[in-house]
Design a protein around this motif. Structure first.
Motif, PDB file in Angstrom:
ATOM      1  N   TYR A 135     -66.006 -70.068-102.729  1.00 20.04           N
ATOM      2  CA  TYR A 135     -65.250 -71.013-103.731  1.00 20.04           C
ATOM      3  C   TYR A 135     -65.026 -70.778-104.982  1.00 20.04           C
ATOM      4  O   TYR A 135     -63.782 -70.898-105.501  1.00 20.04           O
ATOM      5  CB  TYR A 135     -66.341 -72.293-103.622  1.00 20.04           C
ATOM      6  N   SER A 136     -65.814 -69.880-105.574  1.00 18.20           N
ATOM      7  CA  SER A 136     -65.619 -69.388-106.868  1.00 18.20           C
ATOM      8  C   SER A 136     -64.462 -68.577-107.018  1.00 18.20           C
ATOM      9  O   SER A 136     -63.787 -68.572-107.826  1.00 18.20           O
ATOM     10  CB  SER A 136     -66.888 -68.893-107.662  1.00 18.20           C
ATOM     11  N   VAL A 137     -64.593 -67.528-105.925  1.00 16.54           N
ATOM     12  CA  VAL A 137     -63.429 -66.430-106.121  1.00 16.54           C
ATOM     13  C   VAL A 137     -61.945 -67.194-105.384  1.00 16.54           C
ATOM     14  O   VAL A 137     -61.092 -66.737-106.232  1.00 16.54           O
ATOM     15  CB  VAL A 137     -63.870 -65.302-104.893  1.00 16.54           C
ATOM     16  N   GLY A 138     -62.230 -68.143-104.777  1.00 15.45           N
ATOM     17  CA  GLY A 138     -60.924 -68.824-104.268  1.00 15.45           C
ATOM     18  C   GLY A 138     -60.360 -69.661-105.536  1.00 15.45           C
ATOM     19  O   GLY A 138     -59.104 -69.700-105.579  1.00 15.45           O
ATOM     20  N   LEU A 139     -61.227 -70.324-106.135  1.00 11.02           N
ATOM     21  CA  LEU A 139     -60.623 -71.119-107.573  1.00 11.02           C
ATOM     22  C   LEU A 139     -60.042 -70.186-108.488  1.00 11.02           C
ATOM     23  O   LEU A 139     -59.395 -70.683-109.600  1.00 11.02           O
ATOM     24  CB  LEU A 139     -61.643 -72.079-107.846  1.00 11.02           C
ATOM     25  N   LEU A 140     -60.760 -69.115-108.576  1.00  9.10           N
ATOM     26  CA  LEU A 140     -60.070 -68.140-109.650  1.00  9.10           C
ATOM     27  C   LEU A 140     -59.014 -67.535-109.331  1.00  9.10           C
ATOM     28  O   LEU A 140     -58.067 -67.396-110.314  1.00  9.10           O
ATOM     29  CB  LEU A 140     -61.060 -66.705-109.815  1.00  9.10           C
ATOM     30  N   TYR A 141     -58.331 -67.312-108.149  1.00  7.15           N
ATOM     31  CA  TYR A 141     -57.194 -66.610-107.713  1.00  7.15           C
ATOM     32  C   TYR A 141     -56.152 -67.993-107.285  1.00  7.15           C
ATOM     33  O   TYR A 141     -54.992 -67.431-107.165  1.00  7.15           O
ATOM     34  CB  TYR A 141     -57.499 -65.663-106.602  1.00  7.15           C
ATOM     35  N   VAL A 144     -54.872 -75.234-108.365  1.00  7.96           N
ATOM     36  CA  VAL A 144     -55.776 -76.166-108.176  1.00  7.96           C
ATOM     37  C   VAL A 144     -55.199 -76.934-106.931  1.00  7.96           C
ATOM     38  O   VAL A 144     -55.859 -77.202-106.058  1.00  7.96           O
ATOM     39  CB  VAL A 144     -55.889 -77.289-109.490  1.00  7.96           C
ATOM     40  N   SER A 145     -54.046 -77.195-106.845  1.00  7.50           N
ATOM     41  CA  SER A 145     -53.317 -77.870-105.864  1.00  7.50           C
ATOM     42  C   SER A 145     -53.357 -76.987-104.453  1.00  7.50           C
ATOM     43  O   SER A 145     -53.965 -77.595-103.402  1.00  7.50           O
ATOM     44  CB  SER A 145     -51.829 -78.097-106.020  1.00  7.50           C
ATOM     45  N   THR A 146     -53.143 -75.818-104.349  1.00  5.50           N
ATOM     46  CA  THR A 146     -53.521 -74.863-103.252  1.00  5.50           C
ATOM     47  C   THR A 146     -54.917 -75.011-102.707  1.00  5.50           C
ATOM     48  O   THR A 146     -55.253 -75.156-101.620  1.00  5.50           O
ATOM     49  CB  THR A 146     -52.694 -73.592-103.756  1.00  5.50           C
ATOM     50  N   TYR A 147     -55.635 -74.790-103.836  1.00  5.97           N
ATOM     51  CA  TYR A 147     -57.067 -74.587-103.647  1.00  5.97           C
ATOM     52  C   TYR A 147     -57.671 -75.824-102.992  1.00  5.97           C
ATOM     53  O   TYR A 147     -58.448 -75.818-101.860  1.00  5.97           O
ATOM     54  CB  TYR A 147     -57.760 -74.352-104.988  1.00  5.97           C
ATOM     55  N   SER A 148     -57.202 -77.098-103.532  1.00  2.00           N
ATOM     56  CA  SER A 148     -57.701 -78.398-103.042  1.00  2.00           C
ATOM     57  C   SER A 148     -57.201 -78.552-101.401  1.00  2.00           C
ATOM     58  O   SER A 148     -58.085 -79.045-100.605  1.00  2.00           O
ATOM     59  CB  SER A 148     -57.118 -79.345-103.946  1.00  2.00           C
ATOM     60  N   LEU A 149     -55.915 -78.097-101.139  1.00  2.00           N
ATOM     61  CA  LEU A 149     -55.442 -78.403 -99.986  1.00  2.00           C
ATOM     62  C   LEU A 149     -56.069 -77.513 -99.103  1.00  2.00           C
ATOM     63  O   LEU A 149     -56.509 -77.803 -97.916  1.00  2.00           O
ATOM     64  CB  LEU A 149     -53.978 -78.182 -99.799  1.00  2.00           C
ATOM     65  N   ILE A 150     -56.321 -76.587 -99.025  1.00  2.00           N
ATOM     66  CA  ILE A 150     -57.161 -75.355 -98.382  1.00  2.00           C
ATOM     67  C   ILE A 150     -58.588 -75.848 -98.045  1.00  2.00           C
ATOM     68  O   ILE A 150     -59.054 -75.803 -97.157  1.00  2.00           O
ATOM     69  CB  ILE A 150     -57.019 -74.045 -98.884  1.00  2.00           C
ATOM     70  N   CYS A 151     -59.220 -76.268 -99.043  1.00  2.00           N
ATOM     71  CA  CYS A 151     -60.616 -77.014 -99.071  1.00  2.00           C
ATOM     72  C   CYS A 151     -60.644 -78.018 -98.010  1.00  2.00           C
ATOM     73  O   CYS A 151     -61.486 -78.256 -97.397  1.00  2.00           O
ATOM     74  CB  CYS A 151     -61.157 -77.345-100.525  1.00  2.00           C
ATOM     75  N   ALA A 152     -59.561 -78.749 -97.910  1.00  2.00           N
ATOM     76  CA  ALA A 152     -59.716 -79.747 -96.976  1.00  2.00           C
ATOM     77  C   ALA A 152     -59.478 -79.417 -95.351  1.00  2.00           C
ATOM     78  O   ALA A 152     -59.905 -80.164 -94.633  1.00  2.00           O
ATOM     79  CB  ALA A 152     -58.015 -80.668 -97.003  1.00  2.00           C
ATOM     80  N   SER A 153     -59.302 -77.864 -95.194  1.00  2.00           N
ATOM     81  CA  SER A 153     -59.655 -77.514 -93.888  1.00  2.00           C
ATOM     82  C   SER A 153     -60.931 -77.537 -93.437  1.00  2.00           C
ATOM     83  O   SER A 153     -61.259 -77.479 -92.196  1.00  2.00           O
ATOM     84  CB  SER A 153     -59.239 -76.218 -93.950  1.00  2.00           C
ATOM     85  N   GLN A 154     -62.145 -77.769 -94.453  1.00  2.00           N
ATOM     86  CA  GLN A 154     -63.324 -77.799 -94.243  1.00  2.00           C
ATOM     87  C   GLN A 154     -63.488 -79.126 -92.998  1.00  2.00           C
ATOM     88  O   GLN A 154     -64.473 -78.892 -92.205  1.00  2.00           O
ATOM     89  CB  GLN A 154     -64.068 -78.294 -95.255  1.00  2.00           C
ATOM     90  N   LEU A 155     -62.608 -80.049 -93.254  1.00  2.00           N
ATOM     91  CA  LEU A 155     -62.791 -81.242 -92.031  1.00  2.00           C
ATOM     92  C   LEU A 155     -62.627 -80.724 -90.666  1.00  2.00           C
ATOM     93  O   LEU A 155     -63.162 -81.037 -89.869  1.00  2.00           O
ATOM     94  CB  LEU A 155     -61.661 -82.262 -92.328  1.00  2.00           C
TER      95      LEU A 155
END
Length: 249
Positions: A135-141, A144-155
């Motif tokens: 998650y830290s690497v993903g947030l670095l690159y 925020v908008s793209t990161y948050s939407l991809i994190c929603a794939s956790q569902l």
């Protein structure tokens, strides 16, 4: 002729008893319905509070993590550690009176061995640490908008792993959510955020995307395995068991 009034009285008394029993059953049924409704209202209230804390906590954590990188921070390990550094706040909960009473009344007859418990907590802890690093690497690159939407794939990963490990059934609502999340996450890999002033190279963008998806999958797997451990190893979901699972991880 003298027995007729007695028989009539007996029939009346039996009818009265049946009426009393029916009234009592109806009263008990109404009381149980009221208790069930109260429990339903309480359950929805608790779910609303938990959802609010979860969404607000994750939103604030994501914004603070992005702010750390924007202000010159570059340590992925520090960003990884701070995601779980708040667990000592839960330690005072061990001293609550309600915890002590539930602890004494929920002792299993055959508790798991220390080796099994250590392996369980260690394995889930490693999975949690790997997820936090990704998650830290993903947030670095990623923005925020793209990161948050991809994190929603956790569902989607939650539903997938729950189907295999926790016998969760797929409903039309779950399938609809999976399709929408998959499409939105796939489209994001081909689009960079052009509104920001710091443009990320394509290679780092892809790395951030892959790391975030992998972290979401790992976290979904960890949640399903945690539920499986509660069912198969701990065989209870008491207040103490939940606290131990969080703190020991």
């Amino acid at each position: 002729m003298g027995e007729a009034p007695e028989i009539q009285l007996r029939v009346l008394s039996e009818d009265e008893k049946l009426n009393e029993d029916s009234v009592e059953q109806q009263t008990n049924g109404n009381q149980s319905t009221t208790i069930t409704q109260q429990r339903t209202y309480k359950w929805w209230l608790l779910m609303t509070i938990y959802t609010f804390f979860l969404l607000s906590g994750q939103s604030v954590a994501t914004l603070l993590g992005r702010l750390y990188y924007d202000k010159g921070g570059n340590s992925k390990w520090l960003a990884t550690i701070v995601q779980v550094v708040g667990f000592p706040i839960l330690i005072p909960l061990y001293y609550l009176p309600s915890y002590k009473s539930s602890h004494t009344s929920n002792i299993t007859a055959n508790p798991p061995s220390l080796l099994v418990l250590s392996g369980m907590y260690f394995g889930l802890g490693l999975l949690l640490a790997a997820g936090c690093l990704l998650y830290s690497v993903g947030l670095l690159y990623l923005p925020v908008s793209t990161y948050s939407l991809i994190c929603a794939s956790q569902l989607a990963f939650n539903a997938l792993f729950s189907f295999f490990f926790n016998s969760q059934k797929f409903t039309p609502f779950i399938i609809n959510s999976l399709v929408l999340l998959t499409i939105s996450s796939t489209l994001l890999v081909f689009q960079n955020d052009s509104s920001g002033s710091t443009q990320v190279p394509r290679a780092k963008y892809v790395i951030g995307f892959v790391c975030t998806v992998a972290a979401s999958a790992g976290y979904g797997l960890m949640l399903s395995l945690t539920q499986l451990c509660f069912q198969k190893i701990l065989k209870k979901q008491t207040f103490k068991a939940v606290l131990d699972m969080i703190i020991y991880q």
